[in-house]
Each structure stands twice: as C-alpha cells, then as structure tokens.
Scaffold this active site. Sequence first.
Site, mmCIF file in Angstrom:
data_model
loop_
_atom_site.group_PDB
_atom_site.id
_atom_site.type_symbol
_atom_site.label_atom_id
_atom_site.label_comp_id
_atom_site.label_asym_id
_atom_site.label_seq_id
_atom_site.Cartn_x
_atom_site.Cartn_y
_atom_site.Cartn_z
ATOM 1 N N HIS A 149 -16.987 -0.112 27.884
ATOM 2 C CA HIS A 149 -16.549 0.816 26.823
ATOM 3 C C HIS A 149 -15.885 2.015 27.488
ATOM 4 C CE1 HIS A 149 -17.618 2.974 22.781
ATOM 5 N NE2 HIS A 149 -16.490 3.448 23.298
ATOM 6 N N HIS A 209 -11.999 4.155 27.271
ATOM 7 C CA HIS A 209 -10.639 4.312 26.740
ATOM 8 C C HIS A 209 -9.763 4.842 27.868
ATOM 9 C CE1 HIS A 209 -12.149 3.938 22.553
ATOM 10 N NE2 HIS A 209 -13.240 4.429 23.112
ATOM 11 N N HIS A 231 -15.849 -0.460 17.423
ATOM 12 C CA HIS A 231 -16.710 0.713 17.365
ATOM 13 C C HIS A 231 -17.413 0.691 16.002
ATOM 14 C CE1 HIS A 231 -14.403 2.106 20.763
ATOM 15 N NE2 HIS A 231 -14.910 3.324 20.756
ATOM 16 N N GLU A 264 -21.456 4.739 15.458
ATOM 17 C CA GLU A 264 -21.425 5.924 16.336
ATOM 18 C C GLU A 264 -21.760 7.115 15.420
ATOM 19 O OE1 GLU A 264 -17.499 6.944 17.837
ATOM 20 O OE2 GLU A 264 -18.313 8.369 19.306
ATOM 21 N N ASP A 292 -16.986 5.885 28.035
ATOM 22 C CA ASP A 292 -16.167 6.179 26.849
ATOM 23 C C ASP A 292 -14.878 6.935 27.208
ATOM 24 O OD1 ASP A 292 -15.600 5.960 24.153
ATOM 25 O OD2 ASP A 292 -17.095 7.388 23.468
ATOM 26 N N ASP A 293 -14.966 8.255 27.358
ATOM 27 C CA ASP A 293 -13.796 9.089 27.696
ATOM 28 C C ASP A 293 -14.209 10.066 28.794
ATOM 29 O OD1 ASP A 293 -11.898 8.298 25.370
ATOM 30 O OD2 ASP A 293 -13.809 8.748 24.395
HETATM 31 N N1 HPA Z 1 -15.014 6.800 19.133
HETATM 32 C C1 HPA Z 1 -13.972 6.430 18.403
HETATM 33 N N2 HPA Z 1 -12.721 6.445 18.868
HETATM 34 C C2 HPA Z 1 -12.515 6.816 20.114
HETATM 35 C C3 HPA Z 1 -13.549 7.212 20.926
HETATM 36 C C4 HPA Z 1 -14.879 7.196 20.407
HETATM 37 O O1 HPA Z 1 -15.886 7.530 21.062
HETATM 38 N N3 HPA Z 1 -13.000 7.541 22.109
HETATM 39 C C5 HPA Z 1 -11.667 7.337 22.018
HETATM 40 N N4 HPA Z 1 -11.370 6.906 20.798
HETATM 41 ZN ZN ZN Z 2 -15.141 4.685 22.381
#
Ligand code: HPA
Ligand code: ZN
Length: 316
Positions: free
Chosen positions: A14, A16, A194, A197, A275-276
């Site tokens: 996971h 991006h 996703h 969350e 994630d990011d």
């Molecule tokens: N959630 C949804 N979209 C996203 C995320 C996330 O954590 N990171 C980058 N796009």
């Molecule tokens: Zn994500």
Amino acid sequence: MYDWLNALPKAELHLHLEGTLEPELLFKLAERHGVALPWGDVEALRAAYNFGNLQEFLDLYYAGADVLRTEQDFYDLTWAYLQKCKEQNVIHTEPFFDPQTHTDRGIPFEVVVRGITQALSDGERQLGVTSGLILSFLRHLSEDAAQATLDQALPFRDHFVAVGLDSSEKGHPPSKFKRVFARARAEGFPAVAHAGEEGPPEYIWEALDQLGVVRIDHGVRAFEDERLMDRLVDQQIPLTVCPLSNTKLCVFDDMSQHTILKMLDRGLKVTVNSDDPAYFGGYVTENFMALHEGLGMTQAQAQRLAQNSLDARLVK
Ligand code: HPA
Ligand code: ZN
C-alpha cells in the site's frame, strides 16, 4: 530494534508513488519546469503537513503532484522510492499510481506509465526489488471517467498488474465503480480498493461483494463489525494497514489507540505499509517502529506482520 526491523525482509502493498514525493524533489522538479510554488522553501512546505482528515491531506497531495510533468520526473520519483525499498529491505513492492491526477492536467498517460515502469524494471535489475504496479481510479470522479482511464490503459496492459480505488472515501462508496471493476476483472486484472479508512464497514462489504477485490486497503474500520471480521478471517483477505497514515489523518487519535495488533491476534491477515511516506513521516521501517514504540509490538508480532506482507503479494 530499528535495525532489526529494518533488516526484516518485507513487502510493501500500500504505497502511492505520488505520496513518495519528498519536499526536496518537489522543489527540484518545480525548478526544472519553472513552476512557481506557494511555499517559500522545503521547511515551509513540511510545516504545512498537518492534516485534520483525509481530504485536507489530499488537497495538498494533488497540489504537490503538479510538478510531475515529464517521463524523467516520473522515473526520478519512482527511482528515489526504490532506493528506500533497498535501504529498508523491502524486497517486493506493489505501488499505486493515479493516472487521472496527471491526465486531467494534460500529461499523456504513456508519459506517466513509461517513466514509472522504466524505473521499476531498472529497480528489479539493479537493486533486486521486484514489483507489480497497480492502476488506481480516483473515486471522487465519475465512473465514466474511470472507464475512460481503463480505455487509455488497456494498450499498456503489460505495464500494470491490478486495479485499485483511492481518493476521498466518504460519499463515494465502492458500489459507484461496480461496472468498471467488472470490466477490469474480465480483462484479467485482480482488484483491490481502499475501504474502511474513514468510510464505514459497509464500504468493505461492498468492495468484497460488488467489486470482487482480493485485498482491502486500510480496512481498519472492520474492527467495528464482528461479522465482517469473521468473514475476513475465514477468507484470509489481506488488509494493507498504514499506521502513520492513520494517526496523521486522525483515523486514530494516537498510535496507542491503533487496533492493528488486536486485529492480528484476531487472525486477520494484516500487513504494515507506508501509504504516502513523504507526507506521513516515514517509510515502512518507521511504520513498524511506530508500532513498537506506541503499542509495544514484539519481534514475534513484527515477524508475523512481515510474513503476511510476503504472503499477500499479488505477484509472486
Ligand atoms: N486514502 C485515499 N486516497 C489516497 C490515500 C489514502 O490514504 N493516499 C493517497 N491517496
Ligand atoms: Zn492509500
């Protein structure tokens, strides 16, 4: 403990690619293209990384992505991330990219996909990091827009291994993308999404039953629904959990509140991901370390989490 966690062989499921854009590279690319930025310097940009929820983060993340313009930019972005993988013994990665973030600004699909996949294949040959790219649709846009993206992508079908769904979750349920996911699966692509969350457990049910996903991204709100947890355990559906993302975006107030270890003990196939990482304060090892410091994660638990990530790969 950091060195031990760093040395553990792991997969990242996971991530991006646009979320690996470190402020230093962002400024360098802005200079490369003569783009004026609203932030004075790297420190000012970092100081803006304070988010109350997912949308506040996404607004900055999409603004930052504007400096990505050429094949070389996408190559540089991906290559910098692969070097991090090498440093942290991430032996395999399945990153997302969001083509619509770029095509909607007039960047051709092939520029994006060629830059990324050239770096991924160099990463495999030169660094020994294997990978499988996931094309992710933006859920705040329409299903028709996702269909048009799939049309653009199919001539490049050898460049990606699965489809995904990301961006603003609330108000954009998985069911909105039922047809495009059915088409992608008919074309031979496994699906992930996703869900859970910020959105409710119901979105996880929809991702499973209406999109036919084989993995859930985040999925932490499954914890609120015992029947859903039974299903996820029975089918051993992997959840790609992102601890630092969850605290940065206020899904949990504090790492000590995170439910990942309870979910692991419940028999769920949970994994640890970043994630990011440029925006949330760390790559995979930092995420493991945060679980050790905030939740008392043991080495045995870390080993199970890392093994889950290797087991849950789409590409083996
Ligand atoms: N959630 C949804 N979209 C996203 C995320 C996330 O954590 N990171 C980058 N796009
Ligand atoms: Zn994500």
